[in-house]
Design an enzyme around this catalytic site. Structure first.
Site, mmCIF file in Angstrom:
data_model
loop_
_atom_site.group_PDB
_atom_site.id
_atom_site.type_symbol
_atom_site.label_atom_id
_atom_site.label_comp_id
_atom_site.label_asym_id
_atom_site.label_seq_id
_atom_site.Cartn_x
_atom_site.Cartn_y
_atom_site.Cartn_z
ATOM 1 N N LYS A 111 -17.785 -6.697 8.437
ATOM 2 C CA LYS A 111 -16.439 -7.273 8.403
ATOM 3 C C LYS A 111 -15.780 -7.185 9.779
ATOM 4 C CE LYS A 111 -12.434 -7.084 5.343
ATOM 5 N NZ LYS A 111 -11.773 -6.372 4.264
ATOM 6 N N ARG A 131 -1.227 -6.734 -7.874
ATOM 7 C CA ARG A 131 -0.124 -7.618 -7.505
ATOM 8 C C ARG A 131 0.043 -8.773 -8.470
ATOM 9 N NH1 ARG A 131 -2.405 -8.827 -1.645
ATOM 10 N NH2 ARG A 131 -4.124 -9.126 -3.057
ATOM 11 N N HIS A 156 0.841 -1.204 0.000
ATOM 12 C CA HIS A 156 0.000 0.000 0.000
ATOM 13 C C HIS A 156 0.874 1.251 0.000
ATOM 14 C CE1 HIS A 156 -3.022 -2.593 2.425
ATOM 15 N NE2 HIS A 156 -3.502 -2.505 1.193
ATOM 16 N N SER A 210 -2.635 -7.648 3.189
ATOM 17 C CA SER A 210 -3.039 -7.431 4.582
ATOM 18 C C SER A 210 -3.400 -8.738 5.266
ATOM 19 C CB SER A 210 -4.225 -6.459 4.652
ATOM 20 O OG SER A 210 -3.826 -5.167 4.270
#
Length: 151
Positions: free
Chosen positions: A41, A90, A17, A127
């Site tokens: 979440k 990515r 990030h 993450s």
């Protein structure tokens, strides 16, 4: 003034990030790091902690602003008059997922999505991997900026 929104949960902020934000600052006059709030979440870090991690990491960079938001990212962009969404890629799976979202956003608005490929040295970091390393008492510090610290 060209502004871009970099949305995510940032649970926590990773070196990947960080790299995208630093490179985004070179392309835009302002990069707004937008922490999305999803009440369904479960997060490892509180909203306040996540915001603090980012603000601390970019305290010397006046072109980075940190905000929180709820709802559709594209709607939030309209509300704050930001014409670009910044995203990092990515791998091919990221591309396919992000491509579908970008097409949807273009259909719903005139907001463009700008993709940056992650640096090779951070392309494996996510993450979720960082959270797993933390849960298992591993050395997460090699995966995150110095501002991210577990209490």
């Amino acid at each position: 003034m060209k502004k871009a929104l970099f949305p995510g949960s940032f649970d926590p902020l990773t070196l990947g990030h960080y790299d995208i934000i630093k490179r985004g600052v070179e392309l835009f006059d302002e990069v707004i790091v937008a922490i999305g709030i999803n009440s369904d979440k479960k997060y490892m870090f509180s909203l306040e902690e996540r915001q603090q991690f980012i603000e601390e990491a970019f305290k010397e960079e006046p072109k980075v602003k940190v905000v929180t938001y709820e709802g559709l990212t594209v709607q939030f962009c309209k509300e704050i008059n930001v014409p670009f969404i910044l995203r990092g890629l990515r791998n091919p799976a990221d591309f396919e997922f992000e491509k579908a979202i970008a097409h949807t956003n273009r259909r719903l608005s005139k907001i463009e999505t700008v993709f940056l490929l992650t640096a090779a040295k951070t392309s494996y970091i996510s993450s979720s991997i960082v959270r797993d390393v933390i849960r298992n008492n591993g050395d997460y510090t090699v995966l995150v900026p110095d501002s991210v610290r577990v209490k």
